[in-house]
Write an enzyme that holds these catalytic residues in place. Sequence first.
Site, PDB file in Angstrom:
ATOM      1  N   ARG A   1       4.276  -7.620  -6.308  1.00  9.58           N
ATOM      2  CA  ARG A   1       3.712  -7.119  -4.946  1.00  9.58           C
ATOM      3  C   ARG A   1       3.588  -8.362  -4.059  1.00  9.58           C
ATOM      4  O   ARG A   1       2.811  -9.470  -4.484  1.00  9.58           O
ATOM      5  CB  ARG A   1       2.469  -6.066  -5.021  1.00  9.58           C
TER       6      ARG A   1
ATOM      7  N   LYS B   1       0.912   3.862  -2.382  1.00 10.18           N
ATOM      8  CA  LYS B   1       0.097   4.737  -1.441  1.00 10.18           C
ATOM      9  C   LYS B   1       0.193   3.903  -0.111  1.00 10.18           C
ATOM     10  O   LYS B   1       0.368   4.545   1.006  1.00 10.18           O
ATOM     11  CB  LYS B   1      -1.381   4.577  -1.583  1.00 10.18           C
TER      12      LYS B   1
ATOM     13  N   ARG C   1     -12.405   7.171  -3.127  1.00 10.62           N
ATOM     14  CA  ARG C   1     -12.116   7.056  -4.561  1.00 10.62           C
ATOM     15  C   ARG C   1     -13.321   7.308  -5.611  1.00 10.62           C
ATOM     16  O   ARG C   1     -13.078   7.042  -6.475  1.00 10.62           O
ATOM     17  CB  ARG C   1     -11.285   5.788  -4.538  1.00 10.62           C
TER      18      ARG C   1
ATOM     19  N   ARG D   1      -1.582 -10.758  -3.076  1.00 13.88           N
ATOM     20  CA  ARG D   1      -3.055 -10.239  -2.827  1.00 13.88           C
ATOM     21  C   ARG D   1      -3.912 -11.108  -3.814  1.00 13.88           C
ATOM     22  O   ARG D   1      -3.667 -11.198  -5.057  1.00 13.88           O
ATOM     23  CB  ARG D   1      -3.284  -8.743  -3.027  1.00 13.88           C
TER      24      ARG D   1
HETATM   25  P1  AP5 Z   1       1.593  -0.240  -2.699  1.00 11.27           P
HETATM   26  O1  AP5 Z   1       2.318   0.619  -1.487  1.00 11.27           O
HETATM   27  O2  AP5 Z   1       1.126  -1.539  -2.283  1.00 11.27           O
HETATM   28  O3  AP5 Z   1       0.620   0.422  -3.867  1.00 11.27           O
HETATM   29  P2  AP5 Z   1      -0.738   1.234  -3.663  1.00 11.27           P
HETATM   30  O4  AP5 Z   1      -0.754   2.502  -4.274  1.00 11.27           O
HETATM   31  O5  AP5 Z   1      -1.174   0.977  -1.968  1.00 11.27           O
HETATM   32  O6  AP5 Z   1      -1.758   0.356  -4.523  1.00 11.27           O
HETATM   33  P3  AP5 Z   1      -3.128  -0.692  -4.344  1.00 11.27           P
HETATM   34  O7  AP5 Z   1      -3.093  -1.679  -5.321  1.00 11.27           O
HETATM   35  O8  AP5 Z   1      -2.871  -1.080  -2.673  1.00 11.27           O
HETATM   36  O9  AP5 Z   1      -4.228   0.143  -4.577  1.00 11.27           O
HETATM   37  P4  AP5 Z   1      -5.692  -0.227  -4.656  1.00 11.27           P
HETATM   38  O10 AP5 Z   1      -6.409   0.951  -4.632  1.00 11.27           O
HETATM   39  O11 AP5 Z   1      -5.732  -1.285  -5.905  1.00 11.27           O
HETATM   40  O12 AP5 Z   1      -5.892  -1.239  -3.375  1.00 11.27           O
HETATM   41  P5  AP5 Z   1      -6.685  -1.056  -2.000  1.00 11.27           P
HETATM   42  O13 AP5 Z   1      -5.975  -2.091  -1.097  1.00 11.27           O
HETATM   43  O14 AP5 Z   1      -6.720   0.402  -1.779  1.00 11.27           O
HETATM   44  O15 AP5 Z   1       3.009  -0.712  -3.664  1.00 11.27           O
HETATM   45  C1  AP5 Z   1       2.670  -1.336  -5.225  1.00 11.27           C
HETATM   46  C2  AP5 Z   1       4.077  -2.238  -5.124  1.00 11.27           C
HETATM   47  O16 AP5 Z   1       5.063  -1.357  -5.484  1.00 11.27           O
HETATM   48  C3  AP5 Z   1       4.687  -2.970  -3.758  1.00 11.27           C
HETATM   49  O17 AP5 Z   1       5.201  -4.253  -4.125  1.00 11.27           O
HETATM   50  C4  AP5 Z   1       5.729  -2.047  -3.248  1.00 11.27           C
HETATM   51  O18 AP5 Z   1       6.741  -2.772  -2.732  1.00 11.27           O
HETATM   52  C5  AP5 Z   1       6.140  -1.514  -4.762  1.00 11.27           C
HETATM   53  N1  AP5 Z   1       6.588  -0.183  -4.378  1.00 11.27           N
HETATM   54  C6  AP5 Z   1       6.229   0.866  -3.726  1.00 11.27           C
HETATM   55  N2  AP5 Z   1       6.811   2.089  -3.829  1.00 11.27           N
HETATM   56  C7  AP5 Z   1       7.946   1.838  -4.744  1.00 11.27           C
HETATM   57  C8  AP5 Z   1       9.099   2.551  -5.249  1.00 11.27           C
HETATM   58  N3  AP5 Z   1       9.088   3.755  -4.765  1.00 11.27           N
HETATM   59  N4  AP5 Z   1       9.887   1.857  -6.197  1.00 11.27           N
HETATM   60  C9  AP5 Z   1       9.589   0.548  -6.353  1.00 11.27           C
HETATM   61  N5  AP5 Z   1       8.720  -0.127  -6.048  1.00 11.27           N
HETATM   62  C10 AP5 Z   1       7.619   0.435  -5.099  1.00 11.27           C
HETATM   63  O19 AP5 Z   1      -8.259  -1.500  -2.341  1.00 11.27           O
HETATM   64  C11 AP5 Z   1      -8.267  -2.833  -2.958  1.00 11.27           C
HETATM   65  C12 AP5 Z   1      -9.707  -2.874  -3.156  1.00 11.27           C
HETATM   66  O20 AP5 Z   1     -10.557  -2.755  -2.007  1.00 11.27           O
HETATM   67  C13 AP5 Z   1     -10.541  -1.843  -4.186  1.00 11.27           C
HETATM   68  O21 AP5 Z   1     -10.057  -2.566  -5.486  1.00 11.27           O
HETATM   69  C14 AP5 Z   1     -12.029  -2.121  -3.858  1.00 11.27           C
HETATM   70  O22 AP5 Z   1     -12.379  -3.284  -4.265  1.00 11.27           O
HETATM   71  C15 AP5 Z   1     -11.738  -1.940  -2.389  1.00 11.27           C
HETATM   72  N6  AP5 Z   1     -12.035  -0.804  -1.733  1.00 11.27           N
HETATM   73  C16 AP5 Z   1     -10.755  -0.024  -0.999  1.00 11.27           C
HETATM   74  N7  AP5 Z   1     -11.232   1.001  -0.970  1.00 11.27           N
HETATM   75  C17 AP5 Z   1     -12.173   1.463  -1.327  1.00 11.27           C
HETATM   76  C18 AP5 Z   1     -13.185   2.598  -1.522  1.00 11.27           C
HETATM   77  N8  AP5 Z   1     -12.768   3.592  -0.854  1.00 11.27           N
HETATM   78  N9  AP5 Z   1     -14.457   2.337  -2.318  1.00 11.27           N
HETATM   79  C19 AP5 Z   1     -14.714   1.249  -2.764  1.00 11.27           C
HETATM   80  N10 AP5 Z   1     -14.032   0.216  -2.647  1.00 11.27           N
HETATM   81  C20 AP5 Z   1     -12.795   0.125  -2.046  1.00 11.27           C
HETATM   82 MG    MG Z   2      -2.577  -0.026  -0.973  1.00  8.54          MG
END
Ligand code: AP5
Ligand code: MG
Length: 216
Positions: free
Chosen positions: A123, A10, A86, A155
Amino acid sequence: MLLGKQGAGKGTQAARLGDHFGLAHLSTGDMFRGQAASGTAFGLEAKRYMDEGELVPDEITLGLVEECLAPGGPLDDGFVLDGFPRTLHQAMELDRVIGDHGLDLAINLEVPREIVLDRLAGRRVCENCHRVYHVNMPPTVNWTCDTCGGHVVQRDDDTEEAIDRRLELYEQETVPIIEYYRAQGMLAEVDGVGDGDDVFDRLVKAVNERFPDDTA
Ligand code: AP5
Ligand code: MG
Ligand code: ZN
C-alpha cells in the site's frame, strides 16, 4: 458504514461510494494522519498510538467524531464512515451522537487475512488527500498523486509489527460490533476479494438493495 479488516479496502471503496452517492467520506484514520502531518498536539498524540498499531484512546477519538457529526455538517447531508466505530463502546456512543434512526447500513467487507497482508505490504497513500494506491496500481507520474499532486508514500503503521497488532485488535475489539449490527438487522456482508471495480459494484448493489426506492 464500512467495517472490515485492515487492508480490506475500506478507504479505497469509501472514497468511491462517497463520490457515487454524494456522501462525505469520514475516516478517523485519515483525520488522525492529517492532524499528525500538520504537527498539532492532538495529531502527534494520536500518532504515538497509531505507529504501534494500538487504538487511539476513546477520549480523543470520540471527541473528534462528535465534532465531525455536529448538526449542520455531514450528519444532515449524509456520510460514509470508514474506521469508526471499531469497539462496541464506540458503536454505542455513535448511536448516542446520531440518534436511534440515524444509521442506515453497516457493510462488512470480507477479505481473508492472507490477502490483506499482501495488500498492506504494497500500500501507498497520498500524504495530502489520503487517496489510496498500491505498488501494483501506482499513480501515473512518479509517486505524485493523480488527484492532487501530493506525495504518495508508505504509511508509518504499515510495518509488520504494527499490522500484526492491528489485526489482533480487529479480532478482539471490532468483530463484536459486526454481531451488534447484525442483531439490529442493519448488516450487509459483501465479498471484498477480486477486482476493485467488481467490489465497488457489489457495494453499490448492497446499498441499493437496502434503499430500493432511491434512484442513486
Ligand atoms: P485500503 O483501502 O487502504 O484498506 P483499509 O480497509 O482502509 O485498511 P486500513 O489499513 O486503512 O485500515 P486500518 O484500520 O488499519 O487503518 P485506519 O486508517 O482506519 O486498501 C489497502 C490496500 O489494498 C491498498 O494498497 C489498496 O490499493 C489495495 N486494495 C484495495 N482494494 C483492492 C482490491 N479489490 N484488490 C487489490 N488491492 C486492493 O486506522 C489507522 C489507525 O488509526 C488505527 O490503527 C488506530 O491507531 C487509529 N484509529 C483510527 N480509527 C480509530 C478508532 N475509531 N478508534 C481508535 N483508533 C482509531
Ligand atoms: Mg483505511
Ligand atoms: Zn492526493
